[in-house]
Scaffold this motif. Structure first.
Motif, PDB file in Angstrom:
ATOM      1  N   ALA A 123      53.907  77.555  58.636  1.00  0.00           N
ATOM      2  CA  ALA A 123      52.703  77.552  59.463  1.00  0.00           C
ATOM      3  C   ALA A 123      51.512  78.108  58.688  1.00  0.00           C
ATOM      4  CB  ALA A 123      52.938  78.360  60.743  1.00  0.00           C
ATOM      5  N   VAL A 124      51.764  79.129  57.875  1.00  0.00           N
ATOM      6  CA  VAL A 124      50.682  79.701  57.059  1.00  0.00           C
ATOM      7  C   VAL A 124      50.154  78.671  56.075  1.00  0.00           C
ATOM      8  CG1 VAL A 124      50.138  81.421  55.303  1.00  0.00           C
ATOM      9  CG2 VAL A 124      51.476  82.072  57.305  1.00  0.00           C
ATOM     10  N   VAL A 125      51.069  77.999  55.382  1.00  0.00           N
ATOM     11  CA  VAL A 125      50.661  76.991  54.399  1.00  0.00           C
ATOM     12  C   VAL A 125      49.898  75.861  55.075  1.00  0.00           C
ATOM     13  CG1 VAL A 125      51.519  75.272  52.762  1.00  0.00           C
ATOM     14  CG2 VAL A 125      52.564  77.534  52.848  1.00  0.00           C
ATOM     15  N   ARG A 126      50.367  75.437  56.230  1.00  0.00           N
ATOM     16  CA  ARG A 126      49.690  74.346  56.941  1.00  0.00           C
ATOM     17  C   ARG A 126      48.282  74.738  57.342  1.00  0.00           C
ATOM     18  NH1 ARG A 126      52.868  72.425  62.015  1.00  0.00           N
ATOM     19  NH2 ARG A 126      52.318  74.554  62.621  1.00  0.00           N
ATOM     20  N   ARG A 127      48.110  75.963  57.854  1.00  0.00           N
ATOM     21  CA  ARG A 127      46.769  76.401  58.240  1.00  0.00           C
ATOM     22  C   ARG A 127      45.864  76.523  57.018  1.00  0.00           C
ATOM     23  NH1 ARG A 127      49.733  79.961  61.628  1.00  0.00           N
ATOM     24  NH2 ARG A 127      49.376  81.663  60.149  1.00  0.00           N
ATOM     25  N   ARG A 128      46.393  77.030  55.916  1.00  0.00           N
ATOM     26  CA  ARG A 128      45.591  77.178  54.702  1.00  0.00           C
ATOM     27  C   ARG A 128      45.169  75.818  54.144  1.00  0.00           C
ATOM     28  NH1 ARG A 128      43.797  82.461  53.256  1.00  0.00           N
ATOM     29  NH2 ARG A 128      45.015  83.807  54.629  1.00  0.00           N
ATOM     30  N   ILE A 129      46.072  74.859  54.186  1.00  0.00           N
ATOM     31  CA  ILE A 129      45.735  73.527  53.688  1.00  0.00           C
ATOM     32  C   ILE A 129      44.638  72.899  54.546  1.00  0.00           C
ATOM     33  CG2 ILE A 129      46.598  71.163  53.464  1.00  0.00           C
ATOM     34  CD1 ILE A 129      49.192  72.298  52.424  1.00  0.00           C
ATOM     35  N   HIS A 130      44.725  73.072  55.865  1.00  0.00           N
ATOM     36  CA  HIS A 130      43.676  72.544  56.732  1.00  0.00           C
ATOM     37  C   HIS A 130      42.345  73.244  56.470  1.00  0.00           C
ATOM     38  CE1 HIS A 130      45.631  69.584  59.283  1.00  0.00           C
ATOM     39  NE2 HIS A 130      46.704  70.363  59.343  1.00  0.00           N
ATOM     40  N   SER A 131      42.377  74.508  56.142  1.00  0.00           N
ATOM     41  CA  SER A 131      41.142  75.216  55.810  1.00  0.00           C
ATOM     42  C   SER A 131      40.519  74.650  54.539  1.00  0.00           C
ATOM     43  CB  SER A 131      41.428  76.715  55.624  1.00  0.00           C
ATOM     44  OG  SER A 131      41.908  77.286  56.823  1.00  0.00           O
ATOM     45  N   ILE A 132      41.366  74.348  53.562  1.00  0.00           N
ATOM     46  CA  ILE A 132      40.871  73.743  52.320  1.00  0.00           C
ATOM     47  C   ILE A 132      40.284  72.363  52.596  1.00  0.00           C
ATOM     48  CG2 ILE A 132      41.547  72.859  50.059  1.00  0.00           C
ATOM     49  CD1 ILE A 132      43.664  75.068  49.964  1.00  0.00           C
ATOM     50  N   LEU A 133      40.998  71.565  53.390  1.00  0.00           N
ATOM     51  CA  LEU A 133      40.505  70.227  53.696  1.00  0.00           C
ATOM     52  C   LEU A 133      39.187  70.276  54.454  1.00  0.00           C
ATOM     53  CD1 LEU A 133      43.821  68.423  54.722  1.00  0.00           C
ATOM     54  CD2 LEU A 133      42.605  68.320  52.538  1.00  0.00           C
ATOM     55  N   ASP A 134      39.026  71.220  55.354  1.00  0.00           N
ATOM     56  CA  ASP A 134      37.765  71.361  56.085  1.00  0.00           C
ATOM     57  C   ASP A 134      36.619  71.706  55.130  1.00  0.00           C
ATOM     58  OD1 ASP A 134      39.035  70.813  58.445  1.00  0.00           O
ATOM     59  OD2 ASP A 134      39.292  72.918  59.028  1.00  0.00           O
ATOM     60  N   ALA A 135      36.910  72.505  54.123  1.00  0.00           N
ATOM     61  CA  ALA A 135      35.866  72.897  53.174  1.00  0.00           C
ATOM     62  C   ALA A 135      35.496  71.747  52.241  1.00  0.00           C
ATOM     63  CB  ALA A 135      36.330  74.102  52.350  1.00  0.00           C
ATOM     64  N   LEU A 136      36.400  70.760  52.090  1.00  0.00           N
ATOM     65  CA  LEU A 136      36.164  69.657  51.166  1.00  0.00           C
ATOM     66  C   LEU A 136      35.756  68.365  51.865  1.00  0.00           C
ATOM     67  CD1 LEU A 136      39.253  70.059  48.787  1.00  0.00           C
ATOM     68  CD2 LEU A 136      36.974  71.040  48.509  1.00  0.00           C
ATOM     69  N   ASP A 137      35.840  68.314  53.172  1.00  0.00           N
ATOM     70  CA  ASP A 137      35.601  67.069  53.899  1.00  0.00           C
ATOM     71  C   ASP A 137      34.106  66.756  53.935  1.00  0.00           C
ATOM     72  OD1 ASP A 137      35.620  64.859  55.476  1.00  0.00           O
ATOM     73  OD2 ASP A 137      36.448  65.843  57.260  1.00  0.00           O
ATOM     74  N   PRO A 138      33.651  65.679  53.285  1.00  0.00           N
ATOM     75  CA  PRO A 138      32.221  65.369  53.252  1.00  0.00           C
ATOM     76  C   PRO A 138      31.765  64.543  54.452  1.00  0.00           C
ATOM     77  CG  PRO A 138      33.379  63.849  51.843  1.00  0.00           C
ATOM     78  CD  PRO A 138      34.424  64.759  52.441  1.00  0.00           C
ATOM     79  N   SER A 139      32.426  64.709  55.580  1.00  0.00           N
ATOM     80  CA  SER A 139      32.063  63.960  56.778  1.00  0.00           C
ATOM     81  C   SER A 139      32.000  64.904  57.968  1.00  0.00           C
ATOM     82  CB  SER A 139      33.083  62.856  57.052  1.00  0.00           C
ATOM     83  OG  SER A 139      32.865  62.279  58.330  1.00  0.00           O
ATOM     84  N   PRO A 140      30.992  64.757  58.829  1.00  0.00           N
ATOM     85  CA  PRO A 140      30.906  65.610  60.020  1.00  0.00           C
ATOM     86  C   PRO A 140      31.684  65.063  61.210  1.00  0.00           C
ATOM     87  CG  PRO A 140      28.958  64.225  59.895  1.00  0.00           C
ATOM     88  CD  PRO A 140      29.810  63.875  58.695  1.00  0.00           C
ATOM     89  N   LEU A 141      32.372  63.938  61.033  1.00  0.00           N
ATOM     90  CA  LEU A 141      33.049  63.294  62.157  1.00  0.00           C
ATOM     91  C   LEU A 141      34.469  63.821  62.312  1.00  0.00           C
ATOM     92  CD1 LEU A 141      31.911  59.599  61.594  1.00  0.00           C
ATOM     93  CD2 LEU A 141      30.838  61.371  63.003  1.00  0.00           C
ATOM     94  N   PRO A 142      34.889  64.161  63.524  1.00  0.00           N
ATOM     95  CA  PRO A 142      36.268  64.610  63.756  1.00  0.00           C
ATOM     96  C   PRO A 142      37.245  63.464  63.563  1.00  0.00           C
ATOM     97  CG  PRO A 142      35.103  64.360  65.834  1.00  0.00           C
ATOM     98  CD  PRO A 142      34.088  64.155  64.757  1.00  0.00           C
TER      99      PRO A 142
END
Length: 323
Positions: free
Chosen positions: A49-68
Motif C-alpha cells: 500500500a505504501v509503494v502504491r501510494r508513493r507511485i501515485h504521488s510520483i505520477l501526479d507530479a509528472l502528469d502534464p494534464s489537468p484532466l482526471p
C-alpha cells in the motif's frame, strides 16, 4: 528430500513482494519518512500500500494534464479544466515526465553503451508508433470524454489521408454556392485510440544489422536500439514531439545523420529542421514523387529537391529517375 522441499517451497514475501520497499536501506527509509514493516504477509500488504501510494504521488507530479483519469467527464467541464490550468506548470510537469521516463529507458542501455561508443557514429532514425489504450475512444462530438481523456484517435487509410475526414467528424466541405461536396472515402487500414510514441532509434548507416552466416548477431554492428522517446496524441505535433524526444538523447552521445519519413520533412523549420540542426544532426528525408525534380526557379537557377543549381546544370541531372 530436503532439496526437493526447498525447490518447491513458496518464495519468501521479500522476493515476490514490493522490492521497492523491502530493498530500501534504513537510511533511505528514514529520509523518505517510511516506517519499517515486518517481513510477513500482513507487513507485505502494508508495504504494498505504501509503494502504491508513493507511485501515485510520483505520477501526479509528472502528469502534464489537468484532466482526471478513469472516468468519463462532461466535455464542458473538461474544457473548463483545460482553460483554467496553468500552462507553465503543465509544461514543467511534461519536462519532468520526459526526463524521468527516459532515465528509466537509459537503464536498459547500460550494457550496450560500450558498443555504441565503439561502433556508432550518432546516426539515428526518428519515427512515431501508435500505442493503444484500454479506454474506449469516443467521437469528438460526444458530450463526455473518454476515460483516458488525453488520448486521441489514430486512423490510417490506404492512402495515408487525414482520418477525421473519413467518418464525417469534421465539417463537410462546401462549394462556392454552399452545397456540400461528396467526399470519396478511402478504405481504412488501421484504427486505434491511443497515443503516438516518437522513438529515437540508433542506426549504423554503413551496416544493416544482418546476422552472421551462422545466424548469430554481429558483435561489431550496432543493433536497432531505442535510445530516447516522447509521447503525445497521434499526429498532433509530430515536429515538436520528435524534437522533445531528441532532446532526451544524452549529451555524451555523438550526433550523425537523422532519417525521418514524410511526417517530418513538411514541418515548419522552427518546429523541426532548425532545432535538429542546432543539435548537430544532419537530416535525411524521403520525398514523394511529385516533390522530386525542379520545384522552383529564380534568375535562371533551379531549386531541385532542396538544393539550388546554376543555370548550366544539365537538365537530365535535375530530373530523378522514375520507378
Amino acid at each position: 528430500m530436503d532439496e526437493h522441499v526447498h525447490e518447491h517451497a513458496p518464495p519468501h514475501p521479500s522476493q515476490n513482494g514490493p522490492q521497492l520497499y523491502f530493498s530500501l536501506s534504513d537510511a533511505t527509509r528514514e529520509q523518505l519518512g517510511l516506517r519499517r514493516y515486518p517481513d510477513h504477509d500482513r507487513g507485505f500488504e502494508a508495504a504494498y500500500a505504501v509503494v502504491r501510494r508513493r507511485i501515485h504521488s510520483i505520477l501526479d507530479a509528472l502528469d502534464p494534464s489537468p484532466l482526471p483519469k478513469n472516468h468519463r467527464l462532461a466535455r464542458r467541464h473538461a474544457e473548463k479544466l483545460l482553460v483554467n490550468a496553468n500552462p507553465d506548470e503543465l509544461a514543467h510537469k511534461r519536462t519532468l515526465m520526459l526526463r524521468v521516463t527516459n532515465m528509466i529507458l537509459a537503464m536498459s542501455l547500460r550494457e550496450a553503451l560500450p558498443l555504441l561508443e565503439d561502433h556508432w557514429n550518432g546516426s539515428i532514425s526518428i519515427d512515431a508508433t501508435v500505442i493503444g489504450t484500454y479506454a474506449k475512444g469516443l467521437s469528438p462530438d460526444s458530450p463526455v470524454t473518454s476515460t483516458d481523456p488525453d488520448a486521441a484517435w489514430y486512423v490510417r487509410t490506404t492512402k495515408h489521408k487525414d482520418p477525421l475526414a473519413l467518418d464525417d467528424l469534421t465539417p463537410a466541405q462546401q462549394n462556392k454556392k454552399g452545397a456540400k461536396l461528396q467526399k470519396k472515402k478511402d478504405r481504412i487500414k488501421k484504427r486505434l485510440f491511443g497515443y503516438d510514441a516518437s522513438l529515437v532509434v540508433a542506426r549504423d548507416p554503413h551496416h544493416d544489422g544482418a546476422p552472421l552466416p551462422d545466424g548469430s548477431a554481429n558483435p561489431d554492428v550496432v543493433p536497432a536500439l531505442v535510445i530516447a522517446f516522447s509521447v503525445d496524441k497521434p499526429s498532433h505535433r509530430p515536429g515538436h514531439v520528435a524534437t522533445e524526444a531528441l532532446q532526451q538523447v544524452h549529451d555524451s552521445l555523438p550526433r550523425g545523420y537523422l532519417a525521418g519519413d514524410r511526417a517530418y520533412n513538411g514541418q515548419k523549420p522552427e518546429n523541426f529542421q532548425l532545432p535538429i540542426r542546432a543539435m548537430g544532426y544532419e537530416p535525411v528525408y524521403d520525398y514523394a514523387q511529385d516533390q522530386l525534380g525542379v520545384q522552383a526557379g529564380f534568375a535562371g537557377a533551379g531549386l531541385v529537391e532542396g538544393n539550388w543549381y546554376c543555370p548550366p546544370c544539365p537538365r537530365n541531372s535535375r530530373t530523378p529517375p522514375r520507378t
